[in-house]
Design an enzyme around this catalytic site. Structure first.
Site, PDB file in Angstrom:
ATOM      1  N   LYS A 131       0.866  -1.184   0.000  1.00  0.00           N
ATOM      2  CA  LYS A 131       0.000   0.000   0.000  1.00  0.00           C
ATOM      3  C   LYS A 131       0.898   1.228   0.000  1.00  0.00           C
ATOM      4  CE  LYS A 131      -1.634   2.800   2.885  1.00  0.00           C
ATOM      5  NZ  LYS A 131      -1.604   4.018   2.042  1.00  0.00           N
ATOM      6  N   GLU A 209       9.319   1.352  11.139  1.00  0.00           N
ATOM      7  CA  GLU A 209      10.346   2.403  11.057  1.00  0.00           C
ATOM      8  C   GLU A 209       9.585   3.708  11.175  1.00  0.00           C
ATOM      9  OE1 GLU A 209      12.011   5.477   9.725  1.00  0.00           O
ATOM     10  OE2 GLU A 209      12.115   4.498   7.773  1.00  0.00           O
ATOM     11  N   CYS A 243      13.114  10.901   7.543  1.00  0.00           N
ATOM     12  CA  CYS A 243      12.993  10.507   8.947  1.00  0.00           C
ATOM     13  C   CYS A 243      14.327  10.592   9.683  1.00  0.00           C
ATOM     14  CB  CYS A 243      12.424   9.101   9.055  1.00  0.00           C
ATOM     15  SG  CYS A 243      13.285   7.901   8.040  1.00  0.00           S
ATOM     16  N   GLU A 341       9.125  16.626  15.685  1.00  0.00           N
ATOM     17  CA  GLU A 341       9.786  16.494  14.394  1.00  0.00           C
ATOM     18  C   GLU A 341       9.163  17.487  13.414  1.00  0.00           C
ATOM     19  OE1 GLU A 341      11.143  12.803  11.510  1.00  0.00           O
ATOM     20  OE2 GLU A 341       9.196  12.693  12.495  1.00  0.00           O
TER      21      GLU A 341
END
Length: 438
Positions: A131, A209, A243, A341
């Site tokens: 996906k 992750e 990331c 973040e």
């Protein structure tokens, strides 16, 4: 419905679906086709993601390298023979594919995040349902076309694109379907927690992750020019939308002013905002309006608490989702940009005095994906590398990802590792066989 239909197609294949030699050869063929079509694949990435074409070309090569790597690792799924305490027994250890793996990937690396997972899964003998992110479905479909051309059997690699509105429902279907044995997800920590709850009902194998909040520490002993070069690469790659991008800069008092001055000059002279297809562009647009608003919110909050804008600080004159690369000084740990973040082109700099203080600030986060530091003191390098609570450390390096290295985090940055010799283990079950009566 499409997701529900894809899972039985995967499950219906014999597991493993071909011998390791055949799987290895097919993955290698898929790799060759990616290299043959690298320019077209890069064009697709820039068109749907916005990153500069040079970065997209780099992603395609990085993405293809996982197919090459795991085509070789398919040959090395070794079992074991363990000495038994009883003379009439033999103890064997087999490694077998887990089965159907659901792969849920992000928009920031729409090609590499697929092959890093799928390469390992197919090498192990699993089948997959992918996906892709709703913002970037075309890279996944292009990879699917090349997989077909490579001769990978129908039903082994399945793509289920969906709209933003359908994404939660599709994710829930994949995580709750009893035929799915494994979930691998790259994305935000918040979404990862939701998927973990869904997967818990059938106790699936899970790799995650998740979000990062990477510290970048510059000690007084550092080579300032190298630190600035590393900072530029670590922070502004893909306009700060990775990331492992640095989210907070911690610079020791004795070197602080020199670093900030040189960093600002490098930003102003080396970074160019523009269309990803323009050869001069190093900074493309952010992915959407929501991402721009978050950067603006972090800057506004920091300035309201006393931070100074050294360079940048606002939307670019190109408009829409383009934003100026920004550097802030006089930043404190009470500001949002050091607590969340940002995922954008914002570099906040915190001044610190002692090594202990820097470690404490770096480790205060609930996540721990990557961390970076610059030092020329060997003893300090060992101390800091061991004390940083992250899964990956860059010592005097701002770019650390490679196919040979295990990628993953600690704390709320996720579970498991991708790439490297360890990546294939995420898609294998260990079976113990006791052979008695000998």
């Amino acid at each position: 419905a499409q997701a529900r239909g894809a899972v039985p197609r995967c499950f219906g294949l014999t597991r493993p679906w071909l011998s390791f030699q055949e799987r290895s050869a097919l993955l290698r063929k898929w790799y060759d086709l990616m290299i043959d079509n690298k320019d077209d694949l890069a064009t697709i990435i820039t068109a749907e993601n916005g990153k500069p074409l040079k970065e997209a070309q780099g992603e395609v090569l990085y993405s293809a390298s996982f197919l090459e790597w795991f085509s070789e690792e398919a040959r090395r799924v070794y079992g074991d023979v363990i000495p038994a305490a009883m003379k009439d027994r033999r103890i064997l250890v087999l490694k077998q594919p887990v089965g159907v793996a659901a792969i849920i990937t992000p928009w920031n690396f729409p090609s590499a995040m697929i092959t890093r997972k799928v390469g390992a899964a197919l090498a192990a003998g699993c089948t997959v349902v992918v996906k892709p992110a709703e913002d970037t479905p075309f890279s996944a479909l292009a990879l699917g076309e090349l997989a077909n051309q490579a001769g990978i059997p129908a039903g082994v690699y399945n793509v289920v694109p969906c709209s933003r509105q359908q994404a939660p429902a599709v994710g829930e279907v994949l995580c709750t379907d009893p035929l799915v044995a494994k979930i691998s997800f790259t994305g935000s920590t918040a979404t990862g927690k939701i998927l973990l709850k869904h997967a818990a009902g059938t106790v699936k194998r899970v790799s995650m992750e998740l979000g990062g909040h990477a510290p970048f520490i510059v000690f007084d002993s550092a080579n300032v020019d190298r630190a600035v070069a590393g900072a530029l690469a670590s922070k502004y790659r893909n306009s700060g939308q990775t990331c492992v991008c640095t989210n907070r800069f911690l610079v020791q008092k004795g070197i602080h002013d020199k670093f900030v001055e040189k960093f600002a000059k490098a930003i102003e002279s080396q970074l160019h905002v523009g269309n990803g297809f323009d050869a001069k562009t190093t900074q493309g647009p952010l992915i959407n309006e929501k991402a721009v608003e978050k950067v603006e919110r972090h800057i506004s909050d920091a300035v309201s608490q006393g931070a100074s804008i050294v360079t940048g600080g606002k939307r670019h004159s190109l408009g829409k989702n383009f934003f100026e690369p920004t550097l802030l000084s006089n930043v404190t740990t009470k500001m949002l940009c050091t607590q969340e973040e940002t995922f954008g082109p914002l570099a906040p700099v915190i001044k610190f005095e002692t090594e202990e203080e820097a470690i404490a600030i770096a480790n205060a986060a609930s996540v721990g994906l990557a961390g970076y530091f610059y030092s020329q003191d060997p003893a300090q390098i060992w101390r800091v590398a061991e004390q940083l609570e992250v899964g990956m450390v860059g010592v005097n390096e701002g770019i650390i990802s490679s196919v040979e290295s295990p990628f993953g985090g600690v704390k709320q940055s996720g579970l498991g590792r991708e790439g490297s010799k360890y990546g294939i283990d995420e898609y294998l079950e260990i079976k113990y066989v006791c052979f008695g009566g000998l």
